[in-house]
Every structure is written in structure tokens, then in C-alpha cells.
Design an enzyme around this catalytic site. Structure first.
Site, mmCIF file in Angstrom:
data_model
loop_
_atom_site.group_PDB
_atom_site.id
_atom_site.type_symbol
_atom_site.label_atom_id
_atom_site.label_comp_id
_atom_site.label_asym_id
_atom_site.label_seq_id
_atom_site.Cartn_x
_atom_site.Cartn_y
_atom_site.Cartn_z
ATOM 1 N N GLU A 1 -4.207 38.303 12.863
ATOM 2 C CA GLU A 1 -5.275 37.731 13.697
ATOM 3 C C GLU A 1 -6.452 38.692 13.833
ATOM 4 O OE1 GLU A 1 -5.505 38.196 17.796
ATOM 5 O OE2 GLU A 1 -3.363 38.656 18.033
ATOM 6 N N LYS B 1 2.623 39.427 26.171
ATOM 7 C CA LYS B 1 2.055 40.612 26.822
ATOM 8 C C LYS B 1 2.578 40.734 28.254
ATOM 9 C CE LYS B 1 -2.218 39.774 25.231
ATOM 10 N NZ LYS B 1 -2.115 39.171 23.908
HETATM 11 N N1 PSU Z 1 -2.001 40.982 20.862
HETATM 12 C C1 PSU Z 1 -2.526 42.210 21.150
HETATM 13 N N2 PSU Z 1 -3.799 42.230 21.664
HETATM 14 C C2 PSU Z 1 -4.554 41.090 21.852
HETATM 15 C C3 PSU Z 1 -3.989 39.810 21.543
HETATM 16 C C4 PSU Z 1 -2.707 39.822 21.045
HETATM 17 O O1 PSU Z 1 -1.867 43.250 20.976
HETATM 18 O O2 PSU Z 1 -5.704 41.166 22.295
HETATM 19 C C5 PSU Z 1 -4.804 38.517 21.758
HETATM 20 C C6 PSU Z 1 -4.245 37.389 20.884
HETATM 21 O O3 PSU Z 1 -5.295 36.930 20.068
HETATM 22 C C7 PSU Z 1 -3.792 36.316 21.847
HETATM 23 C C8 PSU Z 1 -4.772 36.507 22.948
HETATM 24 O O4 PSU Z 1 -3.807 35.023 21.284
HETATM 25 O O5 PSU Z 1 -4.781 37.947 23.075
HETATM 26 C C9 PSU Z 1 -4.348 35.758 24.204
HETATM 27 O O6 PSU Z 1 -5.482 35.410 24.935
HETATM 28 P P1 PSU Z 1 -5.361 34.366 26.151
HETATM 29 O O7 PSU Z 1 -4.424 35.020 27.116
HETATM 30 O O8 PSU Z 1 -6.796 34.265 26.694
HETATM 31 O O9 PSU Z 1 -4.863 33.080 25.593
#
Ligand code: PSU
Ligand code: MN
Length: 313
Positions: free
Chosen positions: A30, A164
Site C-alpha cells: 500500500e 493497529k
Molecule cells: N499500517 C501502518 N501504517 C499506516 C496504515 C497501515 O503501519 O498508516 C494505514 C493503512 O493504509 C490503513 C489506514 O488502511 O492506515 C487506516 O486508516 P483509517 O483508520 O482512517 O481507515
């Protein structure tokens, strides 16, 4: 290949084009982690390091982003560098992809958008850090990442270090179960918590080898089940931040986000940046280590998927 893929505005890098033509293993990566998850220059170093990890493990990396009205499947080093320096790239989830493309803007793909693009390109496995999920306080904010629904509908295996740890992990696991997403821990029984090896919660499923993970994905499609799989790979022991160290830091960053009214797409980038500052960079070092570790496992799965495809021919 999925339906409609011929109509999607895909542009392949020469390396990915060649890997696809020769049915070689490919791992999708990604780009939101590059534009919104880390800052310059660590974002570029990490992106290059993760690609090198994939190559070193016998697969071809395909970093995905939207540039100039095209979904780019695989970026050259110059393109990766330019993306890593870009300010103001859109953070693309399922909702934003078409608008970004139609307007000819630059966008970085989240887990959800990367899964959509990987599937259009015929790539079955993707490595990231941690997926989005149910945010703490979601009962009031309704903030639940679109990554979860994507896992329920798009047939790509996502290798992460869990969700996360800034999220509400019990609620995230509940939603994944409701959506019918297999959550598979690798090498241990517990669901990992991104910077820490364990969340203290058991993972619903466990598989310790890439061949069975690939076989399970193939079985889902034979059964006509939509969606992918979430593989939860714990951070290597030497890089982990113990839960008792990171938990109060997360709570502090969370309280600040609330006090400042941070909402919607800004929440995850804000929390990651604050936790980086509060841990004096230790959270970033751990994040980089876990992404590289996930890239290695994803490459193993990609190799197995490639040999399953060859057997099926
Ligand atoms: N994994 C990481 N760092 C990130 C992300 C994933 O180590 O920044 C990103 C991914 O792209 C994931 C996003 O889809 O964070 C999630 O964002 P949200 O909580 O706004 O859906
Ligand atoms: Mn959100």
C-alpha cells in the site's frame, strides 16, 4: 482475473508486467503508509526497504497508488521517491478511488483501496503494517475503518501485524467475525497488537505456514465465499514495544486527539505521529520492523499462490 478488470485504468510497471506474464509471485504493497503513516525521509527508506525484502524473499513487489488518472500497479524508484515527497496526496479508501481517478489527482491507497486494486490486477496477497478497524469510542463516533468491509468482499489475503493498537481490538475482532472474515494468527495463538506481540486476546484461527494460508484462500473461492483473509503476524520479538509501555502512550495520544477534535481520516495519521513523538521514535522503528516482517511472510504466501495456480493449469 476478476470481472471488469479490462476496463479499469491500470498501468503496470515493467517489473510487475513481466512477473504477471510469467505467473511469478507478486506481493501488493500500500501507499498510505508512505504518505500519511510516516514522514520524509523514513517513509521512502521504509518503502524501498519493504520492496527489497519482497525481492529478497523471491517475489516481485507491486506498490500501488493513483497518479495522473491511472491506478499504478508497481512504481519505479523515481515514482516512489516523488510519492514520498508529495504533500496533499489524497488518502484513498473505497469511497474515494473513482473520484480521485476521474479528477486526475494523486492518491495513496489504504488497505481497502489497495485490496481493490490488487484484485483488479490479479494479485492475491498484500502486505501492510496494521489494518484499520473499530476506533476507541466508536459507539459515539461511529468511526469504523472501511478496511473491515473490504476484507469481507474482496478476495485478497492481507498480511498485517494485527490491527493497529490505537484501535478497540475486541470490537475490531467482533466486527470481523460478524463480517465473516477469517482472522488467522501466524506462529502463536494470540491476536497480535501491532507494536506488541500480543493483544491479550486469542485469535479466532491459527496457521503457521504459508502453504496452508494460500490453500485456505483458494478454498474460499472454491466455496464461492467472497472476501479475503486477515493474516496476523506478530512483530519480531527484538523489536516489540511491551504493552505496558505503549498502552499509556496510546491513551495520552488518544486524549489529545479528542481534545483537539481530530476526526475522520485524520485520526489514524494524527495518532501515529503523536505516538512517534511521545516514544521518541521507538514506535516508528517498531513499525518499520513489523512491515518488513510482514513483507517476508506475504512473499512466502505469494510463492505458494503461484505454485497453486501452476498446479491448476
Ligand atoms: N499500517 C501502518 N501504517 C499506516 C496504515 C497501515 O503501519 O498508516 C494505514 C493503512 O493504509 C490503513 C489506514 O488502511 O492506515 C487506516 O486508516 P483509517 O483508520 O482512517 O481507515
Ligand atoms: Mn476512520
Amino acid at each position: 482475473m476478476p470481472r471488469n478488470s479490462s476496463q479499469a485504468p491500470l498501468t503496470f510497471s515493467p517489473a510487475v508486467r513481466s512477473a504477471l506474464d510469467h505467473a511469478e509471485p507478486i506481493v501488493a504493497l500500500e501507499s498510505t503508509i508512505i504518505t500519511h503513516g510516516m514522514s520524509w525521509p523514513q517513509n521512502l527508506e521504509t518503502a524501498l526497504g519493504v520492496e527489497a525484502e519482497v525481492r529478497g524473499s523471491g517475489a516481485c513487489p507491486a506498490t500501488i497508488a493513483v497518479m495522473d488518472g491511472r491506478i499504478r500497479i508497481g512504481l519505479t524508484e523515481a515514482e516512489l521517491t516523488s510519492l514520498a515527497r508529495t504533500r496533499g496526496a489524497m488518502k484513498l479508501s473505497r469511497a474515494d478511488m473513482a473520484v480521485c481517478l476521474a479528477q486526475g489527482r494523486t492518491g495513496a491507497t489504504t488497505v481497502a483501496a489497495t485490496m481493490i486494486a490488487a484484485n483488479l490486477a490479479g494479485i492475491g496477497v498484500f502486505a501492510t503494517g496494521g489494518i484499520g478497524g473499530v476506533h476507541r469510542g466508536a459507539e459515539a463516533s461511529f468511526d469504523i475503518s472501511a478496511d473491515l468491509r473490504e476484507l469481507a468482499q474482496t478476495p485478497v489475503t492481507v498480511v498485517s501485524a494485527g490491527a493497529k493498537a490505537i484501535l478497540d481490538l475486541p470490537k475490531t475482532l467482533e466486527v470481523l467475525e460478524t463480517l465473516g472474515v477469517p482472522v488467522i494468527a501466524c506462529g502463536q495463538d494470540d491476536f497480535p497488537a501491532f507494536w506488541s506481540r500480543s493483544s491479550g486476546l486469542p485469535a479466532p484461527l491459527r496457521i503457521d505456514n504459508p502453504a496452508e494460508i494460500a490453500a485456505a484462500q483458494a478454498m474460499r473461492s472454491r466455496l464461492g465465499l467472497s472476501g479475503g483473509q486477515l493474516v496476523a503476524n506478530p512483530i519480531p520479538r527484538e523489536h516489540e514495544i511491551p504493552r505496558e509501555v505503549i498502552d499509556p502512550v496510546i491513551a495520552e495520544a488518544q486524549a489529545e486527539a479528542e481534545a483537539r477534535g481530530i476526526a475522520a481520516k485524520a485520526v489514524t495519521p494524527f495518532l501515529l505521529e503523536r505516538i512517534f513523538e511521545l516514544t521518541k521514535g521507538r514506535s516508528l522503528a517498531a513499525n518499520i520492523a513489523l512491515v518488513r516482517n510482514n513483507a517476508r511472510l506475504a512473499s512466502g504466501i505469494a510463492r505458494e499462490l503461484a505454485s497453486l495456480r501452476k498446479d491448476g493449469e
